[in-house]
Design an enzyme around this catalytic site. Structure first.
Site, mmCIF file in Angstrom:
data_model
loop_
_atom_site.group_PDB
_atom_site.id
_atom_site.type_symbol
_atom_site.label_atom_id
_atom_site.label_comp_id
_atom_site.label_asym_id
_atom_site.label_seq_id
_atom_site.Cartn_x
_atom_site.Cartn_y
_atom_site.Cartn_z
ATOM 1 N N CYS A 43 0.829 -1.216 0.000
ATOM 2 C CA CYS A 43 0.000 0.000 0.000
ATOM 3 C C CYS A 43 0.859 1.261 0.000
ATOM 4 O O CYS A 43 0.662 2.154 -0.817
ATOM 5 C CB CYS A 43 -0.935 -0.002 1.207
ATOM 6 S SG CYS A 43 -1.927 1.495 1.286
ATOM 7 N N CYS A 48 -1.572 1.656 -3.014
ATOM 8 C CA CYS A 48 -2.566 2.730 -2.786
ATOM 9 C C CYS A 48 -1.977 4.137 -2.773
ATOM 10 O O CYS A 48 -2.502 5.036 -3.431
ATOM 11 C CB CYS A 48 -3.276 2.543 -1.452
ATOM 12 S SG CYS A 48 -3.410 0.866 -0.868
ATOM 13 N N LYS A 51 -0.113 5.270 -6.030
ATOM 14 C CA LYS A 51 -1.173 5.250 -7.055
ATOM 15 C C LYS A 51 -2.041 6.509 -6.941
ATOM 16 O O LYS A 51 -2.301 7.200 -7.921
ATOM 17 C CB LYS A 51 -2.013 3.980 -6.878
ATOM 18 C CG LYS A 51 -3.213 3.815 -7.768
ATOM 19 C CD LYS A 51 -4.482 4.434 -7.253
ATOM 20 C CE LYS A 51 -4.943 4.110 -5.898
ATOM 21 N NZ LYS A 51 -5.456 2.798 -5.648
ATOM 22 N N TYR A 180 -9.575 -3.399 -10.285
ATOM 23 C CA TYR A 180 -9.162 -2.143 -9.647
ATOM 24 C C TYR A 180 -7.922 -1.538 -10.329
ATOM 25 O O TYR A 180 -7.908 -0.397 -10.731
ATOM 26 C CB TYR A 180 -8.779 -2.395 -8.192
ATOM 27 C CG TYR A 180 -9.910 -2.569 -7.223
ATOM 28 C CD1 TYR A 180 -10.367 -1.503 -6.447
ATOM 29 C CD2 TYR A 180 -10.496 -3.812 -7.029
ATOM 30 C CE1 TYR A 180 -11.373 -1.676 -5.521
ATOM 31 C CE2 TYR A 180 -11.516 -3.987 -6.105
ATOM 32 C CZ TYR A 180 -11.949 -2.923 -5.348
ATOM 33 O OH TYR A 180 -12.944 -3.084 -4.435
HETATM 34 P P1 NDP Z 1 -8.798 -7.609 -9.423
HETATM 35 O O1 NDP Z 1 -9.137 -8.891 -8.808
HETATM 36 O O2 NDP Z 1 -9.524 -6.385 -9.013
HETATM 37 O O3 NDP Z 1 -8.963 -7.710 -10.988
HETATM 38 C C1 NDP Z 1 -8.281 -8.660 -11.751
HETATM 39 C C2 NDP Z 1 -8.753 -8.516 -13.179
HETATM 40 O O4 NDP Z 1 -8.002 -9.340 -14.038
HETATM 41 C C3 NDP Z 1 -10.200 -8.890 -13.347
HETATM 42 O O5 NDP Z 1 -10.798 -7.991 -14.220
HETATM 43 C C4 NDP Z 1 -10.121 -10.289 -13.956
HETATM 44 O O6 NDP Z 1 -11.213 -10.562 -14.769
HETATM 45 C C5 NDP Z 1 -8.859 -10.189 -14.779
HETATM 46 N N1 NDP Z 1 -8.136 -11.437 -14.961
HETATM 47 C C6 NDP Z 1 -7.951 -12.431 -14.067
HETATM 48 N N2 NDP Z 1 -7.161 -13.389 -14.583
HETATM 49 C C7 NDP Z 1 -6.859 -13.024 -15.835
HETATM 50 C C8 NDP Z 1 -6.083 -13.593 -16.876
HETATM 51 N N3 NDP Z 1 -5.459 -14.749 -16.729
HETATM 52 N N4 NDP Z 1 -5.994 -12.908 -18.048
HETATM 53 C C9 NDP Z 1 -6.604 -11.734 -18.216
HETATM 54 N N5 NDP Z 1 -7.356 -11.142 -17.261
HETATM 55 C C10 NDP Z 1 -7.477 -11.775 -16.088
HETATM 56 O O7 NDP Z 1 -7.229 -7.470 -9.233
HETATM 57 P P2 NDP Z 1 -6.235 -6.247 -9.414
HETATM 58 O O8 NDP Z 1 -4.996 -6.861 -9.923
HETATM 59 O O9 NDP Z 1 -6.869 -5.149 -10.167
HETATM 60 O O10 NDP Z 1 -6.044 -5.790 -7.914
HETATM 61 C C11 NDP Z 1 -5.562 -6.722 -6.946
HETATM 62 C C12 NDP Z 1 -6.196 -6.509 -5.604
HETATM 63 O O11 NDP Z 1 -5.756 -5.305 -5.059
HETATM 64 C C13 NDP Z 1 -7.699 -6.459 -5.659
HETATM 65 O O12 NDP Z 1 -8.179 -7.572 -4.996
HETATM 66 C C14 NDP Z 1 -8.096 -5.215 -4.942
HETATM 67 O O13 NDP Z 1 -8.898 -5.558 -3.835
HETATM 68 C C15 NDP Z 1 -6.811 -4.598 -4.451
HETATM 69 N N6 NDP Z 1 -6.754 -3.199 -4.880
HETATM 70 C C16 NDP Z 1 -7.579 -2.285 -4.306
HETATM 71 C C17 NDP Z 1 -7.545 -0.975 -4.698
HETATM 72 C C18 NDP Z 1 -8.465 0.008 -4.074
HETATM 73 O O14 NDP Z 1 -8.989 -0.262 -3.017
HETATM 74 N N7 NDP Z 1 -8.714 1.140 -4.702
HETATM 75 C C19 NDP Z 1 -6.646 -0.517 -5.722
HETATM 76 C C20 NDP Z 1 -5.845 -1.554 -6.297
HETATM 77 C C21 NDP Z 1 -5.900 -2.841 -5.866
HETATM 78 P P3 NDP Z 1 -12.527 -11.344 -14.265
HETATM 79 O O15 NDP Z 1 -12.737 -10.971 -12.856
HETATM 80 O O16 NDP Z 1 -13.608 -10.851 -15.184
HETATM 81 O O17 NDP Z 1 -12.178 -12.775 -14.458
#
Ligand code: NDP
Length: 452
Positions: A43, A48, A51, A180
């Site tokens: 974070c 966070c 970012k 996210y």
């Molecule tokens: P997320 O889980 O939010 O999103 C991951 C994304 O990647 C989804 O859209 C998913 O699609 C897609 N995905 C998954 N696997 C694949 C693949 N093999 N190929 C292509 N696309 C894929 O993860 P992030 O990486 O964005 O963030 C990680 C964590 O960090 C989150 O859990 C979040 O809670 C936290 N975070 C929080 C923030 C905040 O509070 N503002 C900011 C940044 C991160 P689908 O789901 O449709 O399968």
């Protein structure tokens, strides 16, 4: 009785680990924390905080453009990436220093080292080749970004880790993912001036969010010029004259300066030696814990993203504090994971607390929906084509507000306050009884009269 070097050894000095270690130390425990990278964790160091600083930077381009309608003439504005990164790094270093200071003033020891469990009570510090023993161990190693292994040439891609330290702002960037991090970085790059493509494998971005937020957010990204490709998967990446040629599985190709994967984060349990300790992992290789964050090995606990519960910083902090209260303050505390507010710091911003319409229909059945989409006051003068969207999901029988969803400027700030009401089980009548604050966008939340 066995004498241990420490009452608590925490592995990972991120948000959850630092809070737990400090509270334990303040309770009189001999506490140490081991961190292999930088104190503060994802974070503070590469999540966070940096970012959000970059989100602020990216939004000035809209501010400059919007100011014309209010009579301002901003001569051609230019942006310097190196200044942003240097200033951001200075702030992160300041925060890291504060984290270290707070640990020290609580009486905790920080080992800047890599920890590996040798047995359930013994931690080996790899760099210094030292061994320490602990009565309790807390695993707080977070999660890590990754590029999927099946992408040919995946080593040419970056993750958010590297995005914070690119030597130059890429002229063009492909962001892969629809969660996210993907939405936030697409907004950052676009706002700073990069040609931005968002490539997502699903039918819509932001799975898990309310369906209207998902669709409206995609439209807003497209209005801002982000080139969104749904149902698209990266097959291969090839280097080409300092750039990257990306082939999608549908055969189309794009040449960009950077490809950034944001496809989720994996629990950081690799090479920790947990297999020597009887600590059970889930299918996704997260540490399996109970409501008190206790693993299958009674004196080993885990908090934060490494447990893959609700992967948000404030939740990790709560879990870390609850663990320390449970084990060192004699106050067994389980963390309540219901109604946690969350925001996506895209442009526009999304703020959410509680259930989506789909979740509410599945969980309580009869649901009333109140919603509005309107042009923000600022846009009436700036001429920007954008809408604020608000939606309340209400239990039709009890009238309790089950969910609140906002997309638009200051959505995160609004939702933090609405979350208090939702947590207190406020009803739609409580919202109606609240007098509007005029003129604001947030006032619409207490003025929603018609069920849709
Ligand atoms: P997320 O889980 O939010 O999103 C991951 C994304 O990647 C989804 O859209 C998913 O699609 C897609 N995905 C998954 N696997 C694949 C693949 N093999 N190929 C292509 N696309 C894929 O993860 P992030 O990486 O964005 O963030 C990680 C964590 O960090 C989150 O859990 C979040 O809670 C936290 N975070 C929080 C923030 C905040 O509070 N503002 C900011 C940044 C991160 P689908 O789901 O449709 O399968």
């Amino acid at each position: 009785m066995t004498n241990y070097d420490y009452d608590l050894v925490t592995i990972g000095a991120g948000s959850g680990g630092v809070r737990a270690t400090r509270i334990a130390a303040l309770a009189g425990a001999r506490a140490a924390v081991v961190e292999e990278y930088r104190t503060g964790g994802t974070c503070v160091i590469r999540g966070c905080v940096p970012k959000k600083l970059m989100v602020y930077a990216s939004r000035f381009s809209e501010d400059f453009a919007d100011s014309a309608g209010f009579g301002w003439h901003v001569p051609h504005a230019t942006f310097d990436w190196a200044t942003l990164i240097a200033n951001k790094d200075r702030e992160i270093a300041r925060l890291e220093g504060l984290y270290k200071k707070n640990l020290a003033s609580a009486g905790a020891t920080l080992f800047e080292d890599r920890a590996v469990m040798r047995d359930p009570h013994t931690v080996h510090l790899l760099k210094s080749d030292k061994t320490i023993t602990a009565k309790h161990v807390l695993i707080a190693t977070g999660g890590r970004a990754f590029v999927p292994e099946d992408v040919e040439g995946g080593d040419l891609a970056i993750t958010s880790n590297e995005a914070f330290h690119l030597p130059h702002l890429p002229k063009s960037v492909m962001v892969v993912g629809g969660g996210y991090i993907a939405i936030e970085f697409a907004g950052i790059f676009k706002g700073l001036g990069s040609r931005t493509l968002l490539v997502h494998h699903g039918e819509e971005i932001l799975r898990g969010f309310d369906h209207e937020i998902r669709e409206r957010m995609r439209h807003e990204l497209q209005k801002r010029g982000i080139d969104v490709h749904l149902k698209s998967v990266v097959a291969s990446i090839r280097a080409e004259a300092g750039r990257k040629r990306v082939r999608l599985k549908d055969g189309t190709e794009h040449v960009v300066d950077e490809v950034m994967f944001a496809v989720g984060r994996r629990p950081n349990t690799g090479a920790l030696g947990l297999e020597h300790c009887g600590v059970e992992l889930t299918e996704r290789r997260a540490v399996k814990v109970d409501a008190y964050s206790r693993s299958s090995q009674p004196h080993i606990y885990a908090v934060g993203d490494v447990t893959d519960r609700v992967n948000l910083t404030p939740v990790a902090i709560r879990e870390g504090h609850a663990f320390a209260d449970t084990v060192f303050n004699g106050r067994p505390t389980a963390v309540d994971h219901a109604d946690i507010p969350t925001a996506v710091f895209g442009t526009p911003e999304i703020g959410v607390v509680g259930l989506s319409e789909e979740q509410a229909r599945a969980q309580v059945g009869q649901v009333d929906i109140y919603k509005t989409a309107f042009r923000p006051m600022r846009a009436t003068m700036s001429g920007r084509d954008t809408l604020i969207f608000m939606k309340l999901v209400v239990d039709a029988v009890s009238e309790r507000v089950l969910g609140c969803h906002v997309m638009g400027e200051a959505a995160a700030e609004m939702i933090q306050c609405v979350a208090i009401a939702v947590k207190m089980k406020a009803t739609k009548r409580d919202f109606d009884a609240t007098v509007a604050l005029h003129p604001s966008a947030a006032e619409e939340l207490v003025l929603l009269k018609t069920k849709s």
